[in-house]
Motif scaffolding. Structure first.
Motif, PDB file in Angstrom:
ATOM      1  N   THR A 136      53.734  12.069  25.734  1.00 42.29           N
ATOM      2  CA  THR A 136      53.447  12.701  24.527  1.00 42.29           C
ATOM      3  C   THR A 136      53.919  10.797  24.192  1.00 42.29           C
ATOM      4  O   THR A 136      55.426  10.475  24.423  1.00 42.29           O
ATOM      5  CB  THR A 136      54.483  13.350  24.785  1.00 42.29           C
ATOM      6  N   SER A 137      52.912  10.206  23.723  1.00 40.35           N
ATOM      7  CA  SER A 137      53.600   9.034  22.589  1.00 40.35           C
ATOM      8  C   SER A 137      52.373   8.863  21.517  1.00 40.35           C
ATOM      9  O   SER A 137      51.066  10.094  21.607  1.00 40.35           O
ATOM     10  CB  SER A 137      53.209   7.841  23.876  1.00 40.35           C
ATOM     11  N   ASP A 138      52.341   8.315  21.258  1.00 44.28           N
ATOM     12  CA  ASP A 138      50.804   7.714  19.731  1.00 44.28           C
ATOM     13  C   ASP A 138      50.188   6.945  21.214  1.00 44.28           C
ATOM     14  O   ASP A 138      50.264   6.345  22.147  1.00 44.28           O
ATOM     15  CB  ASP A 138      51.795   6.885  18.972  1.00 44.28           C
ATOM     16  N   ILE A 139      49.015   6.386  20.308  1.00 44.07           N
ATOM     17  CA  ILE A 139      48.285   5.319  20.978  1.00 44.07           C
ATOM     18  C   ILE A 139      48.875   4.039  21.397  1.00 44.07           C
ATOM     19  O   ILE A 139      49.030   3.744  22.153  1.00 44.07           O
ATOM     20  CB  ILE A 139      47.085   5.701  19.588  1.00 44.07           C
ATOM     21  N   HIS A 140      49.902   3.870  20.559  1.00 49.48           N
ATOM     22  CA  HIS A 140      50.403   2.647  20.921  1.00 49.48           C
ATOM     23  C   HIS A 140      50.973   2.379  21.652  1.00 49.48           C
ATOM     24  O   HIS A 140      51.371   1.549  22.939  1.00 49.48           O
ATOM     25  CB  HIS A 140      51.527   1.794  19.333  1.00 49.48           C
ATOM     26  N   GLY A 141      51.987   2.915  22.280  1.00 44.13           N
ATOM     27  CA  GLY A 141      52.293   3.063  23.269  1.00 44.13           C
ATOM     28  C   GLY A 141      51.800   3.500  24.541  1.00 44.13           C
ATOM     29  O   GLY A 141      52.635   2.667  25.290  1.00 44.13           O
ATOM     30  N   LEU A 142      51.205   4.379  24.303  1.00 45.57           N
ATOM     31  CA  LEU A 142      49.813   4.298  25.679  1.00 45.57           C
ATOM     32  C   LEU A 142      49.593   3.082  26.098  1.00 45.57           C
ATOM     33  O   LEU A 142      49.176   2.472  26.986  1.00 45.57           O
ATOM     34  CB  LEU A 142      49.243   5.167  25.498  1.00 45.57           C
ATOM     35  N   ALA A 143      48.827   2.141  25.350  1.00 44.30           N
ATOM     36  CA  ALA A 143      48.150   0.754  25.332  1.00 44.30           C
ATOM     37  C   ALA A 143      49.321   0.538  26.060  1.00 44.30           C
ATOM     38  O   ALA A 143      49.393  -0.863  26.939  1.00 44.30           O
ATOM     39  CB  ALA A 143      47.613   0.414  23.459  1.00 44.30           C
ATOM     40  N   SER A 144      51.403   0.465  25.028  1.00 45.78           N
ATOM     41  CA  SER A 144      51.944  -0.851  25.573  1.00 45.78           C
ATOM     42  C   SER A 144      51.723  -0.124  27.319  1.00 45.78           C
ATOM     43  O   SER A 144      52.304  -1.128  27.914  1.00 45.78           O
ATOM     44  CB  SER A 144      53.040  -0.048  24.999  1.00 45.78           C
ATOM     45  N   MET A 145      52.202   1.059  27.684  1.00 41.97           N
ATOM     46  CA  MET A 145      52.346   1.117  29.034  1.00 41.97           C
ATOM     47  C   MET A 145      51.764   0.828  30.040  1.00 41.97           C
ATOM     48  O   MET A 145      51.717   0.071  31.313  1.00 41.97           O
ATOM     49  CB  MET A 145      52.882   2.657  28.921  1.00 41.97           C
ATOM     50  N   PHE A 146      50.280   0.730  29.450  1.00 42.89           N
ATOM     51  CA  PHE A 146      49.002   0.370  30.716  1.00 42.89           C
ATOM     52  C   PHE A 146      49.230  -0.748  31.040  1.00 42.89           C
ATOM     53  O   PHE A 146      48.705  -1.771  32.220  1.00 42.89           O
ATOM     54  CB  PHE A 146      48.117   1.289  29.646  1.00 42.89           C
ATOM     55  N   SER A 147      49.620  -1.642  29.316  1.00 45.17           N
ATOM     56  CA  SER A 147      49.821  -3.389  29.559  1.00 45.17           C
ATOM     57  C   SER A 147      50.849  -3.444  30.768  1.00 45.17           C
ATOM     58  O   SER A 147      51.182  -4.565  31.289  1.00 45.17           O
ATOM     59  CB  SER A 147      49.733  -3.646  28.146  1.00 45.17           C
ATOM     60  N   ALA A 148      51.591  -2.369  30.773  1.00 47.26           N
ATOM     61  CA  ALA A 148      52.781  -2.909  31.535  1.00 47.26           C
ATOM     62  C   ALA A 148      52.808  -2.865  32.652  1.00 47.26           C
ATOM     63  O   ALA A 148      53.365  -3.611  33.474  1.00 47.26           O
ATOM     64  CB  ALA A 148      54.293  -2.194  31.317  1.00 47.26           C
ATOM     65  N   LEU A 149      51.650  -1.839  33.109  1.00 45.76           N
ATOM     66  CA  LEU A 149      51.618  -1.336  34.575  1.00 45.76           C
ATOM     67  C   LEU A 149      50.278  -2.353  34.701  1.00 45.76           C
ATOM     68  O   LEU A 149      50.485  -3.176  36.198  1.00 45.76           O
ATOM     69  CB  LEU A 149      50.530  -0.082  34.408  1.00 45.76           C
ATOM     70  N   GLU A 150      49.924  -2.498  34.458  1.00 37.91           N
ATOM     71  CA  GLU A 150      48.651  -4.101  34.394  1.00 37.91           C
ATOM     72  C   GLU A 150      49.488  -5.638  34.915  1.00 37.91           C
ATOM     73  O   GLU A 150      49.083  -6.091  35.653  1.00 37.91           O
ATOM     74  CB  GLU A 150      47.519  -4.365  33.861  1.00 37.91           C
ATOM     75  N   ALA A 151      50.510  -5.602  34.295  1.00 33.30           N
ATOM     76  CA  ALA A 151      51.372  -6.609  34.228  1.00 33.30           C
ATOM     77  C   ALA A 151      52.299  -6.275  35.405  1.00 33.30           C
ATOM     78  O   ALA A 151      52.471  -8.297  35.368  1.00 33.30           O
ATOM     79  CB  ALA A 151      51.582  -7.481  32.623  1.00 33.30           C
ATOM     80  N   GLY A 152      52.703  -5.717  36.094  1.00 31.03           N
ATOM     81  CA  GLY A 152      53.733  -5.529  36.679  1.00 31.03           C
ATOM     82  C   GLY A 152      53.165  -6.075  38.180  1.00 31.03           C
ATOM     83  O   GLY A 152      54.127  -6.648  38.934  1.00 31.03           O
ATOM     84  N   GLY A 153      52.024  -6.694  38.281  1.00 30.28           N
ATOM     85  CA  GLY A 153      51.830  -7.364  39.650  1.00 30.28           C
ATOM     86  C   GLY A 153      51.966  -6.418  41.048  1.00 30.28           C
ATOM     87  O   GLY A 153      51.344  -6.788  41.658  1.00 30.28           O
ATOM     88  N   TRP A 154      51.354  -5.067  40.660  1.00 30.65           N
ATOM     89  CA  TRP A 154      51.222  -4.409  41.808  1.00 30.65           C
ATOM     90  C   TRP A 154      49.570  -4.094  42.176  1.00 30.65           C
ATOM     91  O   TRP A 154      49.253  -4.036  40.467  1.00 30.65           O
ATOM     92  CB  TRP A 154      52.160  -3.001  41.585  1.00 30.65           C
ATOM     93  N   MET A 155      49.727  -3.471  42.609  1.00 32.47           N
ATOM     94  CA  MET A 155      47.491  -2.608  42.868  1.00 32.47           C
ATOM     95  C   MET A 155      47.673  -1.876  42.925  1.00 32.47           C
ATOM     96  O   MET A 155      48.112  -0.642  43.261  1.00 32.47           O
ATOM     97  CB  MET A 155      47.451  -2.995  44.465  1.00 32.47           C
ATOM     98  N   ILE A 156      47.610  -1.647  41.605  1.00 28.16           N
ATOM     99  CA  ILE A 156      47.686   0.152  40.777  1.00 28.16           C
ATOM    100  C   ILE A 156      46.270  -0.219  39.844  1.00 28.16           C
ATOM    101  O   ILE A 156      45.808  -0.862  39.140  1.00 28.16           O
ATOM    102  CB  ILE A 156      48.649  -0.029  39.673  1.00 28.16           C
ATOM    103  N   ASP A 157      46.050   1.331  39.659  1.00 28.05           N
ATOM    104  CA  ASP A 157      45.013   1.683  39.224  1.00 28.05           C
ATOM    105  C   ASP A 157      44.549   2.792  38.463  1.00 28.05           C
ATOM    106  O   ASP A 157      46.124   4.070  39.029  1.00 28.05           O
ATOM    107  CB  ASP A 157      43.343   1.788  40.052  1.00 28.05           C
ATOM    108  N   ILE A 158      44.717   2.620  37.019  1.00 25.51           N
ATOM    109  CA  ILE A 158      44.346   4.370  36.831  1.00 25.51           C
ATOM    110  C   ILE A 158      43.579   5.069  36.683  1.00 25.51           C
ATOM    111  O   ILE A 158      42.045   4.674  36.543  1.00 25.51           O
ATOM    112  CB  ILE A 158      44.750   3.807  34.556  1.00 25.51           C
ATOM    113  N   ARG A 159      44.032   6.457  37.467  1.00 25.15           N
ATOM    114  CA  ARG A 159      42.250   7.076  38.366  1.00 25.15           C
ATOM    115  C   ARG A 159      41.842   7.558  36.788  1.00 25.15           C
ATOM    116  O   ARG A 159      40.955   7.992  36.870  1.00 25.15           O
ATOM    117  CB  ARG A 159      43.090   7.478  39.254  1.00 25.15           C
ATOM    118  N   GLU A 160      43.021   8.650  36.301  1.00 31.99           N
ATOM    119  CA  GLU A 160      42.553   9.654  35.218  1.00 31.99           C
ATOM    120  C   GLU A 160      43.039   9.349  34.077  1.00 31.99           C
ATOM    121  O   GLU A 160      44.129   8.727  34.485  1.00 31.99           O
ATOM    122  CB  GLU A 160      42.647  11.004  35.741  1.00 31.99           C
ATOM    123  N   PHE A 161      42.928   9.624  32.733  1.00 28.03           N
ATOM    124  CA  PHE A 161      43.361   9.682  31.551  1.00 28.03           C
ATOM    125  C   PHE A 161      42.770  10.691  30.912  1.00 28.03           C
ATOM    126  O   PHE A 161      41.788  10.509  30.159  1.00 28.03           O
ATOM    127  CB  PHE A 161      43.706   8.080  30.906  1.00 28.03           C
TER     128      PHE A 161
END
Length: 211
Positions: A136-161
């Motif tokens: 549960t979050s607002d749209i800004h928090g979700l965007a920040s979370m996705f950016s953090a996952l992308e910037a973490g340097g891991w080979m990660i993919d958002i498969r479903e949202f």
């Protein structure tokens, strides 16, 4: 046979003539030999030049192969540093869950449920793992979370949202709170050495491959 009565001058002339004849005959025999030796020497020189050219080409090829090998090793090390390294698929899924939770916490996204999805098949030491979270979050928090996952340097993919619906209990004076389902997938490497260490010391936080 009558002996020739030659003067000293004629004798000298005759001697010089005989010497000249001998020189001409000797030269006639020696010149072809010298020419043959010269031709053989030229062939040896050409053969040596060909060998030198081949050696230079081999050295150039070896240097190119060496450069390619160095580049391959660097690329492999860079790729390995993006992988989660764990002793098993289950531990890799747990590590991925920790990565997602950390990104959510830093973005003020509230995770309400987590489901681990480790793949049961390990192929050549690699395995796909996934985590499904309800958040549960607002749209800004979700965007920040996705950016953090992308910037973490891991080979990660958002498969479903999936956005389920707004949080009806949320404060109307604050940004709209969204209830979401997110599936995050990662590629992990199962390390037998890490498995042995885990058997001794227990599970460890997510670790990367060697750079």
């Amino acid at each position: 046979m009558k002996a020739l009565n030659l003067s000293k001058r004629d004798q000298r002339v005759l001697l010089v003539g005989c010497c000249a004849i001998l020189v001409i005959v000797g030269a006639g025999k020696g010149v072809p030999t010298l020419q043959a030796e010269r031709a053989a020497l030229e062939r040896r020189v050409m053969s040596a030049k060909d060998e030198l050219d081949r050696a230079r080409n081999l050295l150039k090829t070896a240097n190119q192969v060496g450069d390619s090998l160095v580049a391959y090793r660097r690329a492999a090390a860079s790729l390995d540093s993006m992988l989660i390294v764990a002793s098993s698929a289950a531990e890799a899924a747990a590590s991925l869950s920790g990565i997602v939770s950390e990104a959510a916490d830093s973005s003020l996204v509230r995770i309400t449920a987590t489901q681990l999805r480790p793949d049961s098949v390990v192929n050549d030491g690699f395995v796909h793992v996934a985590v499904r979270v309800s958040a549960t979050s607002d749209i800004h928090g979700l965007a920040s979370m996705f950016s953090a996952l992308e910037a973490g340097g891991w080979m990660i993919d958002i498969r479903e949202f999936t956005i389920l619906q707004s949080d009806v209990a949320a404060n109307p004076m604050k940004p709209e709170q969204l209830r979401t389902e997110i599936v995050v997938e990662a590629l992990a490497r199962v390390d037998t050495a890490a498995r042995a260490a885990a058997d001794v010391s227990g599970p460890t936080p997510a670790t990367r491959g060697q750079r």
